[in-house]
Design a protein around this motif. Structure first.
Motif, PDB file in Angstrom:
ATOM      1  N   TYR A  40       0.828  -1.208   0.000  1.00 35.04           N
ATOM      2  CA  TYR A  40       0.000   0.000   0.000  1.00 35.04           C
ATOM      3  C   TYR A  40       0.864   1.260   0.000  1.00 35.04           C
ATOM      4  CZ  TYR A  40      -4.032  -2.982   0.682  1.00 35.04           C
ATOM      5  OH  TYR A  40      -5.008  -3.937   0.515  1.00 35.04           O
ATOM      6  N   SER A  41       1.971   1.203   0.694  1.00 34.17           N
ATOM      7  CA  SER A  41       2.911   2.316   0.684  1.00 34.17           C
ATOM      8  C   SER A  41       3.478   2.520  -0.716  1.00 34.17           C
ATOM      9  CB  SER A  41       4.032   2.042   1.690  1.00 34.17           C
ATOM     10  OG  SER A  41       5.037   3.003   1.595  1.00 34.17           O
ATOM     11  N   TRP A  42       3.786   1.404  -1.394  1.00 39.30           N
ATOM     12  CA  TRP A  42       4.285   1.510  -2.770  1.00 39.30           C
ATOM     13  C   TRP A  42       3.237   2.122  -3.685  1.00 39.30           C
ATOM     14  CZ3 TRP A  42       6.510  -4.130  -3.168  1.00 39.30           C
ATOM     15  CH2 TRP A  42       7.681  -4.223  -2.417  1.00 39.30           C
ATOM     16  N   PHE A  43       1.982   1.732  -3.530  1.00 32.83           N
ATOM     17  CA  PHE A  43       0.896   2.317  -4.331  1.00 32.83           C
ATOM     18  C   PHE A  43       0.883   3.835  -4.161  1.00 32.83           C
ATOM     19  CE2 PHE A  43      -2.315  -1.509  -4.208  1.00 32.83           C
ATOM     20  CZ  PHE A  43      -1.454  -2.277  -4.959  1.00 32.83           C
ATOM     21  N   ASP A  44       0.849   4.264  -2.903  1.00 30.57           N
ATOM     22  CA  ASP A  44       0.776   5.688  -2.578  1.00 30.57           C
ATOM     23  C   ASP A  44       1.989   6.436  -3.116  1.00 30.57           C
ATOM     24  OD1 ASP A  44      -0.845   7.633  -1.433  1.00 30.57           O
ATOM     25  OD2 ASP A  44      -0.068   7.337   0.586  1.00 30.57           O
ATOM     26  N   THR A  45       3.167   5.850  -2.962  1.00 29.39           N
ATOM     27  CA  THR A  45       4.403   6.467  -3.443  1.00 29.39           C
ATOM     28  C   THR A  45       4.379   6.641  -4.954  1.00 29.39           C
ATOM     29  OG1 THR A  45       5.697   5.605  -1.596  1.00 29.39           O
ATOM     30  CG2 THR A  45       6.918   6.163  -3.610  1.00 29.39           C
ATOM     31  N   ALA A  46       3.989   5.613  -5.686  1.00 28.73           N
ATOM     32  CA  ALA A  46       4.001   5.676  -7.153  1.00 28.73           C
ATOM     33  C   ALA A  46       3.034   6.727  -7.681  1.00 28.73           C
ATOM     34  CB  ALA A  46       3.676   4.307  -7.739  1.00 28.73           C
ATOM     35  N   VAL A  47       1.822   6.772  -7.146  1.00 27.06           N
ATOM     36  CA  VAL A  47       0.832   7.751  -7.613  1.00 27.06           C
ATOM     37  C   VAL A  47       1.281   9.167  -7.280  1.00 27.06           C
ATOM     38  CG1 VAL A  47      -1.502   8.649  -7.231  1.00 27.06           C
ATOM     39  CG2 VAL A  47      -1.145   6.204  -7.623  1.00 27.06           C
ATOM     40  N   ASN A  48       1.673   9.403  -6.048  1.00 29.00           N
ATOM     41  CA  ASN A  48       2.052  10.761  -5.660  1.00 29.00           C
ATOM     42  C   ASN A  48       3.335  11.209  -6.336  1.00 29.00           C
ATOM     43  OD1 ASN A  48      -0.018  11.887  -3.816  1.00 29.00           O
ATOM     44  ND2 ASN A  48       0.356   9.939  -2.808  1.00 29.00           N
ATOM     45  N   HIS A  49       4.262  10.303  -6.587  1.00 31.51           N
ATOM     46  CA  HIS A  49       5.466  10.654  -7.332  1.00 31.51           C
ATOM     47  C   HIS A  49       5.094  11.096  -8.748  1.00 31.51           C
ATOM     48  CE1 HIS A  49       9.415  10.223  -9.238  1.00 31.51           C
ATOM     49  NE2 HIS A  49       9.899  10.351  -8.013  1.00 31.51           N
ATOM     50  N   TYR A  50       4.174  10.377  -9.372  1.00 34.10           N
ATOM     51  CA  TYR A  50       3.716  10.750 -10.717  1.00 34.10           C
ATOM     52  C   TYR A  50       3.117  12.161 -10.702  1.00 34.10           C
ATOM     53  CZ  TYR A  50       1.035  10.943 -15.018  1.00 34.10           C
ATOM     54  OH  TYR A  50       0.514  11.338 -16.234  1.00 34.10           O
ATOM     55  N   LEU A  51       2.270  12.456  -9.723  1.00 30.97           N
ATOM     56  CA  LEU A  51       1.616  13.766  -9.646  1.00 30.97           C
ATOM     57  C   LEU A  51       2.612  14.889  -9.353  1.00 30.97           C
ATOM     58  CD1 LEU A  51      -1.599  12.718  -7.684  1.00 30.97           C
ATOM     59  CD2 LEU A  51      -1.377  13.112 -10.164  1.00 30.97           C
ATOM     60  N   VAL A  52       3.555  14.640  -8.449  1.00 28.66           N
ATOM     61  CA  VAL A  52       4.569  15.650  -8.128  1.00 28.66           C
ATOM     62  C   VAL A  52       5.459  15.893  -9.345  1.00 28.66           C
ATOM     63  CG1 VAL A  52       6.635  16.114  -6.731  1.00 28.66           C
ATOM     64  CG2 VAL A  52       4.550  15.258  -5.630  1.00 28.66           C
ATOM     65  N   ASP A  53       5.958  14.819  -9.969  1.00 27.24           N
ATOM     66  CA  ASP A  53       6.806  14.964 -11.155  1.00 27.24           C
ATOM     67  C   ASP A  53       6.076  15.665 -12.297  1.00 27.24           C
ATOM     68  OD1 ASP A  53       9.083  13.873 -10.104  1.00 27.24           O
ATOM     69  OD2 ASP A  53       9.117  12.121 -11.418  1.00 27.24           O
ATOM     70  N   GLY A  54       4.759  15.446 -12.381  1.00 30.29           N
ATOM     71  CA  GLY A  54       3.964  16.073 -13.426  1.00 30.29           C
ATOM     72  C   GLY A  54       3.622  17.527 -13.142  1.00 30.29           C
ATOM     73  N   GLY A  55       4.043  18.029 -11.984  1.00 23.81           N
ATOM     74  CA  GLY A  55       3.811  19.433 -11.646  1.00 23.81           C
ATOM     75  C   GLY A  55       2.385  19.754 -11.241  1.00 23.81           C
ATOM     76  N   VAL A  56       1.588  18.726 -10.891  1.00 23.22           N
ATOM     77  CA  VAL A  56       0.193  18.985 -10.525  1.00 23.22           C
ATOM     78  C   VAL A  56      -0.067  18.788  -9.034  1.00 23.22           C
ATOM     79  CG1 VAL A  56      -0.685  18.524 -12.832  1.00 23.22           C
ATOM     80  CG2 VAL A  56      -0.557  16.648 -11.172  1.00 23.22           C
ATOM     81  N   LEU A  57       0.970  18.447  -8.277  1.00 18.45           N
ATOM     82  CA  LEU A  57       0.834  18.321  -6.826  1.00 18.45           C
ATOM     83  C   LEU A  57       2.075  18.880  -6.155  1.00 18.45           C
ATOM     84  CD1 LEU A  57      -0.592  17.274  -4.260  1.00 18.45           C
ATOM     85  CD2 LEU A  57       0.618  15.101  -4.604  1.00 18.45           C
ATOM     86  N   ASP A  58       1.854  19.862  -5.292  1.00 16.81           N
ATOM     87  CA  ASP A  58       2.891  20.374  -4.405  1.00 16.81           C
ATOM     88  C   ASP A  58       2.450  19.932  -3.017  1.00 16.81           C
ATOM     89  OD1 ASP A  58       4.247  21.947  -2.474  1.00 16.81           O
ATOM     90  OD2 ASP A  58       4.608  23.524  -3.949  1.00 16.81           O
ATOM     91  N   ILE A  59       3.152  18.968  -2.461  1.00 18.21           N
ATOM     92  CA  ILE A  59       2.726  18.331  -1.219  1.00 18.21           C
ATOM     93  C   ILE A  59       2.471  19.341  -0.099  1.00 18.21           C
ATOM     94  CG2 ILE A  59       3.442  16.715   0.598  1.00 18.21           C
ATOM     95  CD1 ILE A  59       4.964  15.208  -1.652  1.00 18.21           C
ATOM     96  N   GLU A  60       3.256  20.391  -0.039  1.00 19.97           N
ATOM     97  CA  GLU A  60       3.124  21.367   1.044  1.00 19.97           C
ATOM     98  C   GLU A  60       2.180  22.521   0.738  1.00 19.97           C
ATOM     99  OE1 GLU A  60       7.124  22.572   1.825  1.00 19.97           O
ATOM    100  OE2 GLU A  60       7.674  20.618   2.637  1.00 19.97           O
ATOM    101  N   ARG A  61       1.911  22.815  -0.549  1.00 20.74           N
ATOM    102  CA  ARG A  61       1.174  24.037  -0.868  1.00 20.74           C
ATOM    103  C   ARG A  61      -0.060  23.885  -1.749  1.00 20.74           C
ATOM    104  NH1 ARG A  61       6.056  24.463  -1.458  1.00 20.74           N
ATOM    105  NH2 ARG A  61       7.629  25.834  -0.743  1.00 20.74           N
ATOM    106  N   SER A  62      -0.236  22.771  -2.424  1.00 23.97           N
ATOM    107  CA  SER A  62      -1.381  22.647  -3.329  1.00 23.97           C
ATOM    108  C   SER A  62      -2.686  22.898  -2.581  1.00 23.97           C
ATOM    109  CB  SER A  62      -1.432  21.256  -3.960  1.00 23.97           C
ATOM    110  OG  SER A  62      -0.404  21.106  -4.904  1.00 23.97           O
ATOM    111  N   PRO A  63      -3.568  23.716  -3.149  1.00 28.77           N
ATOM    112  CA  PRO A  63      -4.845  23.979  -2.488  1.00 28.77           C
ATOM    113  C   PRO A  63      -5.800  22.793  -2.551  1.00 28.77           C
ATOM    114  CG  PRO A  63      -4.734  25.142  -4.581  1.00 28.77           C
ATOM    115  CD  PRO A  63      -3.394  24.511  -4.363  1.00 28.77           C
ATOM    116  N   VAL A  64      -5.526  21.862  -3.484  1.00 28.08           N
ATOM    117  CA  VAL A  64      -6.342  20.656  -3.636  1.00 28.08           C
ATOM    118  C   VAL A  64      -5.444  19.450  -3.385  1.00 28.08           C
ATOM    119  CG1 VAL A  64      -7.684  19.272  -5.271  1.00 28.08           C
ATOM    120  CG2 VAL A  64      -7.898  21.764  -5.277  1.00 28.08           C
ATOM    121  N   ILE A  65      -5.894  18.543  -2.516  1.00 26.88           N
ATOM    122  CA  ILE A  65      -5.121  17.350  -2.173  1.00 26.88           C
ATOM    123  C   ILE A  65      -6.009  16.114  -2.289  1.00 26.88           C
ATOM    124  CG2 ILE A  65      -3.476  18.559  -0.686  1.00 26.88           C
ATOM    125  CD1 ILE A  65      -5.139  17.567   1.741  1.00 26.88           C
TER     126      ILE A  65
END
Length: 148
Positions: A40-65
């Motif tokens: 489950y940790s791997w699932f979460d890591t892979a998805v969030n890494h994709y979103l961060v690398d794609g520039g659509v998620l800033d873990i600390e500042r994105s207004p939508v999470i």
């Protein structure tokens, strides 16, 4: 797969994006294989890494999470340290405020998933924690890993 059928491992070709992960010594449990919670940790890591690398998620500042509201995993083959794995990621469904990600865990060089599952993110306002519409740029990133 229907609810009454036995799950079968899917092929590597069914996934649109891959994220490599090196297993760690601490991932193994007393039975000598990677413990189920690690997947489950791997699932979460892979998805969030994709979103961060794609520039659509800033873990600390994105207004939508995205918050995980549902998850499942089926296991087909054992994995143990020090194996390298790749997590295949695809998007199965995008709604107004939710996304169903499907994931496959592949041992290095193998075509059949050692495990596969899904999780559902509901996108919420960071402050309100209430569902919000998925932003357009995120929808574009999700479309890149959706089936044609």
């Amino acid at each position: 797969m229907s609810d009454n059928s036995k799950p079968v491992p899917g092929p590597r070709a069914g996934y649109r994006h891959f994220h490599p992960i090196q297993t760690r010594w601490m991932d193994n449990d007393v039975y000598g294989h990677v413990n189920n919670v690690v997947y489950y940790s791997w699932f979460d890591t892979a998805v969030n890494h994709y979103l961060v690398d794609g520039g659509v998620l800033d873990i600390e500042r994105s207004p939508v999470i995205g918050l995980v509201i549902e998850t499942r995993c089926n296991y087909f083959a054992s994995i143990a340290f020090p194996e390298q794995v790749e997590v295949g990621v695809r998007v199965a469904h995008v709604g107004r405020s939710s996304v169903r990600y499907e994931l496959g865990i592949f041992k290095d060089g193998e075509d059949s998933a050692a495990a596969q599952g899904h999780f559902v993110h509901v996108y919420v306002g960071r402050e309100s924690r209430r569902p919000v519409e998925i932003p357009a740029k995120m929808r574009e990133a999700l479309a890149r890993i959706s089936p044609d």
